[in-house]
Design an enzyme around this catalytic site. Structure first.
Site, PDB file in Angstrom:
ATOM      1  N   ILE A   1       0.808  -1.228   0.000  1.00  0.00           N
ATOM      2  CA  ILE A   1       0.000   0.000   0.000  1.00  0.00           C
ATOM      3  C   ILE A   1       0.844   1.281   0.000  1.00  0.00           C
ATOM      4  O   ILE A   1       0.303   2.373  -0.148  1.00  0.00           O
ATOM      5  CB  ILE A   1      -0.998   0.042   1.192  1.00  0.00           C
ATOM      6  CG1 ILE A   1      -0.258  -0.029   2.537  1.00  0.00           C
ATOM      7  CG2 ILE A   1      -2.058  -1.045   1.055  1.00  0.00           C
ATOM      8  CD1 ILE A   1      -1.053   0.530   3.687  1.00  0.00           C
TER       9      ILE A   1
ATOM     10  N   TYR B   1       5.130   5.214  16.139  1.00  0.00           N
ATOM     11  CA  TYR B   1       3.790   4.631  16.055  1.00  0.00           C
ATOM     12  C   TYR B   1       2.732   5.647  16.490  1.00  0.00           C
ATOM     13  O   TYR B   1       1.729   5.869  15.791  1.00  0.00           O
ATOM     14  CB  TYR B   1       3.723   3.373  16.922  1.00  0.00           C
ATOM     15  CG  TYR B   1       2.441   2.589  16.775  1.00  0.00           C
ATOM     16  CD1 TYR B   1       2.159   1.900  15.602  1.00  0.00           C
ATOM     17  CD2 TYR B   1       1.513   2.531  17.813  1.00  0.00           C
ATOM     18  CE1 TYR B   1       0.991   1.171  15.459  1.00  0.00           C
ATOM     19  CE2 TYR B   1       0.336   1.797  17.689  1.00  0.00           C
ATOM     20  CZ  TYR B   1       0.078   1.118  16.503  1.00  0.00           C
ATOM     21  OH  TYR B   1      -1.086   0.396  16.368  1.00  0.00           O
TER      22      TYR B   1
ATOM     23  N   LYS C   1      -0.256   7.275  14.150  1.00  0.00           N
ATOM     24  CA  LYS C   1      -1.686   7.064  14.413  1.00  0.00           C
ATOM     25  C   LYS C   1      -2.403   8.390  14.667  1.00  0.00           C
ATOM     26  O   LYS C   1      -3.601   8.517  14.382  1.00  0.00           O
ATOM     27  CB  LYS C   1      -1.865   6.085  15.579  1.00  0.00           C
ATOM     28  CG  LYS C   1      -1.398   4.655  15.240  1.00  0.00           C
ATOM     29  CD  LYS C   1      -2.148   4.084  14.031  1.00  0.00           C
ATOM     30  CE  LYS C   1      -1.841   2.624  13.761  1.00  0.00           C
ATOM     31  NZ  LYS C   1      -2.552   2.090  12.589  1.00  0.00           N
TER      32      LYS C   1
HETATM   33  N1  LIG Z   1      -3.423  -5.529  17.382  1.00  0.00           N
HETATM   34  C1  LIG Z   1      -3.471  -4.504  18.220  1.00  0.00           C
HETATM   35  O1  LIG Z   1      -3.306  -4.654  19.444  1.00  0.00           O
HETATM   36  C2  LIG Z   1      -3.767  -3.134  17.688  1.00  0.00           C
HETATM   37  C3  LIG Z   1      -4.125  -2.109  18.583  1.00  0.00           C
HETATM   38  C4  LIG Z   1      -4.404  -0.838  18.077  1.00  0.00           C
HETATM   39  C5  LIG Z   1      -4.325  -0.605  16.718  1.00  0.00           C
HETATM   40  N2  LIG Z   1      -3.963  -1.623  15.888  1.00  0.00           N
HETATM   41  C6  LIG Z   1      -3.882  -1.337  14.452  1.00  0.00           C
HETATM   42  O2  LIG Z   1      -4.771  -2.199  13.781  1.00  0.00           O
HETATM   43  C7  LIG Z   1      -4.277  -2.483  12.487  1.00  0.00           C
HETATM   44  C8  LIG Z   1      -4.267  -3.989  12.272  1.00  0.00           C
HETATM   45  O3  LIG Z   1      -3.466  -4.606  13.267  1.00  0.00           O
HETATM   46  P1  LIG Z   1      -3.275  -6.184  13.328  1.00  0.00           P
HETATM   47  O4  LIG Z   1      -3.284  -6.574  14.754  1.00  0.00           O
HETATM   48  O5  LIG Z   1      -4.228  -6.841  12.395  1.00  0.00           O
HETATM   49  O6  LIG Z   1      -1.775  -6.318  12.801  1.00  0.00           O
HETATM   50  P2  LIG Z   1      -1.111  -7.526  12.010  1.00  0.00           P
HETATM   51  O7  LIG Z   1       0.357  -7.321  12.076  1.00  0.00           O
HETATM   52  O8  LIG Z   1      -1.684  -8.823  12.452  1.00  0.00           O
HETATM   53  O9  LIG Z   1      -1.619  -7.269  10.504  1.00  0.00           O
HETATM   54  C9  LIG Z   1      -1.174  -6.184   9.729  1.00  0.00           C
HETATM   55  C10 LIG Z   1      -1.250  -6.619   8.274  1.00  0.00           C
HETATM   56  O10 LIG Z   1      -0.827  -5.521   7.467  1.00  0.00           O
HETATM   57  C11 LIG Z   1      -0.058  -6.045   6.398  1.00  0.00           C
HETATM   58  N3  LIG Z   1       0.848  -5.014   5.891  1.00  0.00           N
HETATM   59  C12 LIG Z   1       1.892  -4.436   6.533  1.00  0.00           C
HETATM   60  N4  LIG Z   1       2.499  -3.577   5.727  1.00  0.00           N
HETATM   61  C13 LIG Z   1       1.822  -3.579   4.550  1.00  0.00           C
HETATM   62  C14 LIG Z   1       1.997  -2.904   3.317  1.00  0.00           C
HETATM   63  N5  LIG Z   1       2.987  -2.032   3.124  1.00  0.00           N
HETATM   64  N6  LIG Z   1       1.117  -3.146   2.325  1.00  0.00           N
HETATM   65  C15 LIG Z   1       0.113  -4.041   2.487  1.00  0.00           C
HETATM   66  N7  LIG Z   1      -0.092  -4.738   3.635  1.00  0.00           N
HETATM   67  C16 LIG Z   1       0.783  -4.501   4.644  1.00  0.00           C
HETATM   68  C17 LIG Z   1       0.713  -7.211   6.995  1.00  0.00           C
HETATM   69  O11 LIG Z   1       1.142  -8.121   6.000  1.00  0.00           O
HETATM   70  C18 LIG Z   1      -0.321  -7.809   7.955  1.00  0.00           C
HETATM   71  O12 LIG Z   1      -1.068  -8.865   7.364  1.00  0.00           O
HETATM   72  C19 LIG Z   1      -2.892  -1.833  12.383  1.00  0.00           C
HETATM   73  O13 LIG Z   1      -3.023  -0.608  11.716  1.00  0.00           O
HETATM   74  C20 LIG Z   1      -2.534  -1.614  13.840  1.00  0.00           C
HETATM   75  O14 LIG Z   1      -1.641  -0.535  14.001  1.00  0.00           O
HETATM   76  C21 LIG Z   1      -3.685  -2.881  16.332  1.00  0.00           C
END
Ligand SMILES: NC(=O)c1ccc[n+]([C@@H]2O[C@H](COP(=O)([O-])OP(=O)(O)OC[C@H]3O[C@@H](n4cnc5c(N)ncnc54)[C@H](O)[C@@H]3O)[C@@H](O)[C@H]2O)c1
Length: 258
Positions: free
Chosen positions: A67, A157, A161
């Site tokens: 992306i 981070y 955000k």
């Molecule tokens: N899991 C948590 O505790 C949490 C808390 C708050 C916010 N978030 C946010 O929620 C979102 C999802 O988190 P998650 O837990 O599913 O994380 P995750 O690491 O399980 O999944 C993230 C996905 O994004 C994909 N990705 C990374 N870089 C990319 C790129 N350049 N192009 C395309 N795909 C790409 C990865 O391959 C992965 O499948 C993120 O934005 C994260 O910052 C997560």
């Protein structure tokens, strides 16, 4: 039964980035249950395909896209336009987090975090504007984080955000007259397989216990909690809600009583 926004209309087309991830996969499943045809986007094709297999017929397309690469993003949106003629819901869930103290913050970590967490959602949204203008509707849900407004000592981070919230509110104002809504969901630590296997946090179990005790609701967030918020904001049920940040963090966004 499949639900649609308008009785008898075709299902909405929803794009979920990071669709192979711990949250993105559950969000995709929930959007499918809510009647959407889901385009599953992830840099990791295998992970996106696993999500496609889990949601079955609602998976409209699987695409391996970085992306942060504007050419790949434009091609994706062009293909969606050619195949479906519309893009109703865009969920920007792909994200990265690099943990570091400020003093030793590596510029490459800063750049990567900003590129994936902020530039990526901007590129996707920018490419979708012509479709939204034509269809006079659209809903964007950006996955920010509780960290956007404090409580996290992780400069790249937290900054990314917070910038994503800035992008969200700017889009809400600029694209509102086109009928496009933009909102953010801000979860705190979520119980995902990725988090539960983290090795960069010493005493993860203890951290989860302390974190849970800190929340007013004394609960940890489940991916379905986030997916329900996203599905609501993406739907007509939220048709007059835009520019909001919906915290899904058991009340941990609230200042504690001194
Ligand atoms: N899991 C948590 O505790 C949490 C808390 C708050 C916010 N978030 C946010 O929620 C979102 C999802 O988190 P998650 O837990 O599913 O994380 P995750 O690491 O399980 O999944 C993230 C996905 O994004 C994909 N990705 C990374 N870089 C990319 C790129 N350049 N192009 C395309 N795909 C790409 C990865 O391959 C992965 O499948 C993120 O934005 C994260 O910052 C997560």
């Amino acid at each position: 039964m499949e639900r649609t926004d308008t009785e008898g209309s075709t299902p909405r087309v929803a794009v979920v980035t990071g669709a192979g991830g711990g949250l993105g996969s559950v969000i995709a499943g929930e959007l499918a249950r809510d009647g959407c045809r889901v385009v599953l986007v992830d840099r990791d094709r295998t992970a996106a395909e696993q999500t496609a297999a889990a949601i079955g017929g609602a998976a409209a397309m699987v695409r391996a896209v970085d992306i942060t690469a504007q050419g790949e993003v434009r091609e994706l949106i062009d293909d969606i336009g050619a195949r479906f003629g519309r893009l109703d819901v865009l969920v920007n869930s792909a994200g990265v987090e690099r943990v570091h103290p400020l003093e030793t913050l590596d510029e490459s970590d800063w750049d990567l975090t900003m590129d994936v967490n902020v530039k990526g959602p901007m590129l996707l949204s920018r490419a979708a504007v012509p479709l939204w203008r034509e269809q006079k509707s659209g809903a964007v849900v950006n996955i920010s984080s509780r960290a956007w407004s404090g409580g996290s000592a992780n400069a790249s981070y937290a900054s990314s955000k917070a910038a994503l919230v800035g992008l969200t509110v700017s889009m809400a104002v600029e694209l509102g007259p086109l009928g496009v809504r933009a909102n953010a969901v801000a979860p705190s630590f979520v119980r995902t397989p990725f988090n539960e296997s983290r090795t960069d946090v010493p005493d993860l179990a203890g951290m989860i216990e302390r974190y849970t005790a800190f929340t007013p609701l004394r609960r940890l967030i489940d991916p379905s909690d986030v997916a329900h918020a996203v599905t609501f904001l993406a739907s007509e049920r939220a048709r007059n809600i835009t520019g909001e940040v919906l915290h899904v963090c058991a009340g941990s966004q609230l200042p504690p009583v001194p």
